[in-house]
Design an enzyme around this catalytic site. Structure first.
Site, PDB file in Angstrom:
ATOM      1  N   CYS A 130      41.048   5.463  81.021  1.00  3.70           N
ATOM      2  CA  CYS A 130      41.161   4.227  81.815  1.00  3.70           C
ATOM      3  C   CYS A 130      40.429   3.024  81.211  1.00  3.70           C
ATOM      4  CB  CYS A 130      40.681   4.481  83.239  1.00  3.70           C
ATOM      5  SG  CYS A 130      39.092   5.308  83.341  1.00  3.70           S
ATOM      6  N   HIS A 243      36.994  -0.934  87.227  1.00  2.00           N
ATOM      7  CA  HIS A 243      35.973  -0.938  86.167  1.00  2.00           C
ATOM      8  C   HIS A 243      35.814  -2.350  85.602  1.00  2.00           C
ATOM      9  CE1 HIS A 243      36.022   3.306  86.394  1.00  2.00           C
ATOM     10  NE2 HIS A 243      36.572   3.635  85.243  1.00  2.00           N
TER      11      HIS A 243
HETATM   12  N1  LIG Z   1      40.157   8.433  88.724  1.00  2.31           N
HETATM   13  C1  LIG Z   1      40.428   7.637  87.698  1.00  2.31           C
HETATM   14  O1  LIG Z   1      40.087   6.446  87.701  1.00  2.31           O
HETATM   15  C2  LIG Z   1      41.177   8.170  86.512  1.00  2.31           C
HETATM   16  C3  LIG Z   1      41.601   7.255  85.554  1.00  2.31           C
HETATM   17  C4  LIG Z   1      42.296   7.718  84.435  1.00  2.31           C
HETATM   18  C5  LIG Z   1      42.546   9.053  84.304  1.00  2.31           C
HETATM   19  N2  LIG Z   1      42.111   9.924  85.252  1.00  2.31           N
HETATM   20  C6  LIG Z   1      42.419  11.346  85.051  1.00  2.31           C
HETATM   21  O2  LIG Z   1      43.378  11.733  86.017  1.00  2.31           O
HETATM   22  C7  LIG Z   1      43.142  13.086  86.413  1.00  2.31           C
HETATM   23  C8  LIG Z   1      42.957  13.127  87.909  1.00  2.31           C
HETATM   24  O3  LIG Z   1      41.873  12.324  88.269  1.00  2.31           O
HETATM   25  P1  LIG Z   1      41.567  11.924  89.773  1.00  2.31           P
HETATM   26  O4  LIG Z   1      40.498  10.910  89.705  1.00  2.31           O
HETATM   27  O5  LIG Z   1      42.801  11.652  90.521  1.00  2.31           O
HETATM   28  O6  LIG Z   1      40.901  13.289  90.322  1.00  2.31           O
HETATM   29  P2  LIG Z   1      40.792  13.815  91.825  1.00  2.31           P
HETATM   30  O7  LIG Z   1      40.754  12.701  92.805  1.00  2.31           O
HETATM   31  O8  LIG Z   1      39.636  14.748  91.805  1.00  2.31           O
HETATM   32  O9  LIG Z   1      42.152  14.638  92.042  1.00  2.31           O
HETATM   33  C9  LIG Z   1      42.415  15.816  91.312  1.00  2.31           C
HETATM   34  C10 LIG Z   1      43.789  16.330  91.670  1.00  2.31           C
HETATM   35  O10 LIG Z   1      44.061  17.480  90.877  1.00  2.31           O
HETATM   36  C11 LIG Z   1      44.370  18.581  91.748  1.00  2.31           C
HETATM   37  N3  LIG Z   1      43.889  19.812  91.148  1.00  2.31           N
HETATM   38  C12 LIG Z   1      42.620  20.116  90.799  1.00  2.31           C
HETATM   39  N4  LIG Z   1      42.573  21.367  90.281  1.00  2.31           N
HETATM   40  C13 LIG Z   1      43.838  21.837  90.321  1.00  2.31           C
HETATM   41  C14 LIG Z   1      44.429  23.071  89.949  1.00  2.31           C
HETATM   42  N5  LIG Z   1      43.724  24.059  89.412  1.00  2.31           N
HETATM   43  N6  LIG Z   1      45.757  23.220  90.127  1.00  2.31           N
HETATM   44  C15 LIG Z   1      46.503  22.232  90.664  1.00  2.31           C
HETATM   45  N7  LIG Z   1      45.991  21.041  91.051  1.00  2.31           N
HETATM   46  C16 LIG Z   1      44.670  20.854  90.874  1.00  2.31           C
HETATM   47  C17 LIG Z   1      43.663  18.251  93.038  1.00  2.31           C
HETATM   48  O11 LIG Z   1      44.259  18.994  94.072  1.00  2.31           O
HETATM   49  P3  LIG Z   1      43.427  19.433  95.409  1.00  2.31           P
HETATM   50  O12 LIG Z   1      43.348  18.203  96.257  1.00  2.31           O
HETATM   51  O13 LIG Z   1      44.292  20.489  95.962  1.00  2.31           O
HETATM   52  O14 LIG Z   1      42.092  19.902  94.940  1.00  2.31           O
HETATM   53  C18 LIG Z   1      43.920  16.768  93.129  1.00  2.31           C
HETATM   54  O15 LIG Z   1      45.243  16.531  93.557  1.00  2.31           O
HETATM   55  C19 LIG Z   1      41.920  13.555  85.610  1.00  2.31           C
HETATM   56  O16 LIG Z   1      42.358  14.196  84.447  1.00  2.31           O
HETATM   57  C20 LIG Z   1      41.220  12.261  85.274  1.00  2.31           C
HETATM   58  O17 LIG Z   1      40.452  12.359  84.108  1.00  2.31           O
HETATM   59  C21 LIG Z   1      41.442   9.505  86.357  1.00  2.31           C
END
Ligand SMILES: NC(=O)c1ccc[n+]([C@@H]2O[C@H](COP(=O)([O-])OP(=O)(O)OC[C@H]3O[C@@H](n4cnc5c(N)ncnc54)[C@H](OP(=O)(O)O)[C@@H]3O)[C@@H](O)[C@H]2O)c1
Length: 347
Positions: A130, A243
């Protein structure tokens, strides 16, 4: 008749996943069928899409049958487990995690910078980190005019960068502190409310954390050059969303702030926000929910004749993740590249 596609969101319940869902609806992406996938924990929940309650399914081999496009945002290990399976079943995967970003077989795409790279996909396209996306959108148009030699970045990264649970944790910590209690840190390593700390990703032998090295390596891959010298210091701050980045750029020749302003005012994905009289410049609360990267405080670096300073804020869940992924999907549709891969990326 417009063609429509069978789409799955892997990680639909997360910070990025819920934004993906919203963007598919807002941007009227041609969806014929939508599957919402997450972990077992979320089975039984529903999320709304175009007025309809859709059930959350747990991810499995069968979930990727009859799917054209997977938008994955469930973390690196989940992507490593499922992306190749989805590709084998005929889907194209746009992955928000870091699992494949530096894989030479996988394009790493910011549509405003290197849309052409998407054409070489072999089933998986990676969405960059990001902070890297936000910086790339602002620096690329300047680099096109006068080649950038060195980038020094300092980031001010919001809690939601660590996911939905981290955002909730900071709110709880703030409430606890205001009521005279000690803040509890379970998702992030230290209390973030009324505090800040250097980014908590693993450190390498040179003392750089993973997040900082993503800015270095991914920017070079997206820009298609290893020549730019890049260094970064990444910090988590108690902002809920969006950010900020302070960026110092050194060019091969002098670059006046007015020239930079003129270029950025015409650049896709960038919005200039500067009112010098009122000292009003981009702020996370202004960037929240916006598609553009807000750029301001463009000024000559008084320590270097070829240097420019700029400040930016961008919604990292939106342009830094979900929007960039949906823009890649739109690009694939437009260029007719959303079709089963001929070559499979090795697992
Ligand atoms: N947040 C940001 O600003 C951002 C920016 C760029 C990239 N990212 C990337 O995007 C990805 C998600 O980030 P996020 O911030 O959205 O995280 P998050 O809010 O913690 O959400 C994680 C998601 O993944 C699911 N998940 C976790 N473990 C799983 C498994 N074993 N099998 C299937 N689903 C699973 C969760 O489902 P449950 O609800 O069922 O646990 C939830 O839907 C990460 O790789 C992160 O590095 C995030």
């Amino acid at each position: 008749m417009t063609k429509s596609y069978r789409v799955a969101i892997l990680g639909a319940t997360g910070a990025v996943g819920t934004e993906l869902l919203e963007l598919l609806e807002q941007r009227n992406f041609p969806v014929s069928d939508l599957k919402l996938l997450a972990s077992e924990r979320s089975v039984g929940r529903t999320l709304q899409f175009k007025g309809e309650n859709l059930p959350i399914e747990s991810v499995s081999d069968r979930a990727f049958e009859n799917v054209d496009l997977v938008l994955a945002s469930a973390g690196g290990s989940t992507s490593k487990t499922w992306a190749a399976i989805a590709v084998e079943k005929g889907a194209v995967v746009i992955d928000n995690s870091s699992a494949f970003r530096m894989n030479p077989e996988v394009p790493l795409v910011v549509p405003e910078v290197n849309p052409q790279a998407a054409a070489n996909h072999q089933g998986i396209i990676a969405n960059p980190n990001c902070t890297t996306i936000l910086m790339a959108v602002a620096v690329w148009p300047l680099h096109q005019v006068k080649s950038v030699q060195r980038i020094v970045a300092a980031t001010y990264q919001s809690a939601s960068g660590a996911g939905a649970k981290a955002m909730a944790e900071v709110k709880n910590q703030a409430n606890a502190i205001l009521q005279g209690h000690s803040p509890v840190a379970e998702v992030l390593p230290y209390p973030l409310a009324f505090n800040l700390f250097p980014h908590n990703s693993p450190l390498n032998d040179f003392g750089y954390c993973e997040e900082e090295m993503k800015m270095v390596n991914e920017t070079r891959k997206i820009f298609g050059t290893q020549e730019i010298r890049i260094t970064a210091t990444c910090v988590r701050v108690p902002v809920l969303r969006a950010h900020s980045e302070a960026i110092n750029l050194e060019f091969e020749e002098p670059f006046s702030p007015d020239e930079a302003r003129d270029i950025l005012s015409r650049s896709p994905g960038v919005k200039l926000l500067e009112d010098w009289e009122s000292n009003y410049f981009p702020m996370p609360i202004e960037a929240t929910g916006k598609d553009e990267v807000l750029v301001g405080r463009i000024r000559q670096d008084i320590s270097h004749p070829h240097g420019l300073e700029l400040w930016l804020c961008g919604d990292q869940i939106r342009k830094g993740a979900a929007l960039n992924a949906v823009q890649i999907a739109e690009l694939l549709v437009e260029k007719n590249l959303l079709k089963p891969a001929q070559v499979y990326v090795s697992r």
